[in-house]
Design an enzyme around this catalytic site. Sequence first.
Site, PDB file in Angstrom:
ATOM      1  CD  GLU A  55      50.032  -4.957   7.645  1.00  0.00           C
ATOM      2  OE1 GLU A  55      51.413  -5.153   8.181  1.00  0.00           O
ATOM      3  OE2 GLU A  55      49.247  -4.199   8.725  1.00  0.00           O
ATOM      4  CG  ASP A 103      47.619  -1.712   9.108  1.00  0.00           C
ATOM      5  OD1 ASP A 103      48.341  -1.162   9.147  1.00  0.00           O
ATOM      6  OD2 ASP A 103      46.983  -1.195   9.581  1.00  0.00           O
TER       7      ASP A 103
END
Length: 677
Positions: free
Chosen positions: A384, A355
């Site tokens: 990400e 994340d």
Amino acid sequence: MKNLKLTFLILALNLFFSCTHEQNQNDSQMIEGDFSTYPVYEGKDLEMTYTKEATTFRIWAPTAKAAVLRLYDEGIGGKPIAEHKMKKDKKGTWLLKLDGDLKGKFYTFQVEVGDRWMDQNPGVYAKAVGVNGLRACVVNLAETNPQGWEADKRPPLANFNDIILYELQVRDLTISPTSGAKNKGKFLGLAETGTTNSAGYATGIDHIAELGITHVHLLPVFDYLRVDETKLDTPQYNWGYDPLNYNALEGSFATDPYNPAVRIKEFKELVMAFHNKGIRVVMDVVYNHTSQSFKSYFNQLVPDYYYRHDAEGEFSNSSGCGNETASEREMMRRYMIESLIYYATEYHIDGFRFDLMGIHDIQTMNMIRAEMDKIDPTIFLYGEGWAAGACPLPDSLRALKANTMQLNGIAAFSDDIRDAIKGHWSDEKERGYVSGKPGLEESVKFGIIASTPHKDIRFSMVNYSDTAWAKEPSQTINYVSCHDNHTLWDKLSVTNPEDSEADRIKMHKLANAIVLTSQGVPFLHAGVEILRTKQGVHNSFESPDSINQINWDWKTKYIDVFNYYKALIALRKAHPAFRMTSTEMLNTHLHFSHDESAGIVAYSINGNANGDKWKDILVVFNANRTATHVTLPPESTWTIVLNGEKYLETGIETITNGNLMAAPLSATILVDTQSVK
Ligand code: CA
């Protein structure tokens, strides 16, 4: 000569100081607040080591003046049954060894820093915790293995390019009454096979296997804060991007959150159930921030150390969640690496999705790759490549999408293709390629070649990137929707309300036909294959089950859509041409046509690419609402193997005159007729 003497003198002094530092285990050279001077503990025995004869506790708390361990019979409430002072030991650690069998006892640590006693906490390495993660527990991990666990193996994987990801939240898959599962919303519910909806269609894990998925990607399953595990009879929901205990599992997914061994065993059951179906398991990991800042367990042991701060000394906030961790600091870096090794070995986890990976530093990510390679080089790492706010660590040092070429064997999500296909993620009314916005063809092509350097791409025309960012195709995750923002079906409802449902279904199928035929690694949001809706809620992180759950009656209603997705996956799996393994191979075999009409994206893959039995392949996407003419290359007669409705390996229709009328809002794949004979 003078300079040389000076150099020797400095070298000698350095040697002297580093020797005294080694000898001085009380770390007197540590300057509080200068984190680079904090001693580094390299041992693997933080924070609890159990044997039947004795349990050893060791915490890293270099700035503490005193440390205490308390034992409890329960994970919550009650009074301590014992309280022990810990002794200062090497490299900033505090140590305590207690004789006897402590299995099943709960414990907390508490340290004094400056003139303040910090909060009691379960430590930061706790692998087993009581309800709500307040106290850690002495467990014997060997006793948490379900039957058959020793024989559990990762399903085979030849290449990262063979991966097809499916992103799901554990509870969403089975909480609906339509799931047919017994243990609804639990790890065990998702492990149940043989479940069906009322029409007899497979649900849950069987559905995922039927679709042809290779990897499930689980939204947070580590212990998070904002579901009260003591009130599981009250409806509650959270995605879990609020980490509490990184190395322990979330209690609300267990049939008994009070017994710390239960969630460990049940999660292993889930991993094994997927492995038995030939599906690998990826965990979404959120090391970039903690749910609390000052009050976090990290901060209660070593104030400030694990976090970055802004110029005013406040917690910096590139996570958008109130704080951000400092992966570049030695003990935070080690923490992440050890946590990942633990999940990959103890739980047989096959991959990790980071994340806000753009918050972590490049060096740490590459060290993680190297450590995972030692366990199994087929463990897949991706994340990400962005942050959610300003970060004090310079961009050049962080694992941002633009720096992906500096990451070894780690992939990043392509927001380029995501927003090109369906429109901007936050400008919700904006359309994309499939829904009617013109001028996005080059951005779609950039996704097709998995963001790699390719001879035919006009980079200046790509929406978000002005250059290639992936070194190899397996460094790009292509997708159009995920847990964040609208589901694809809802987005199309917002952008194209005047279109018929039939047309929106065509757009929907076209969107993922692009994703599932593109090079790189495709990613699907769970339920997209049955037109999942969240009733227009674009940020459902704490919305009720009624918004987040998968309603398995959708499968009955949209079985044709499901079958189309299944066919696209079958095509991808049958044809290595769509899974090329190198940038060089892509440049040799994949060619774009640049003289097509607006709304058409067309390319060919020639020469039995990547060992494909098909010699020449043509892929044509038509985002126009009218049938559009495409001139086919003259060397061959062409057989359509995929259209907007179905996939037939032996061919649906043959074109001999070189003219294709591409159907409105559809994907067409043609193969030289000789190859399908
Ligand atoms: Ca929890």
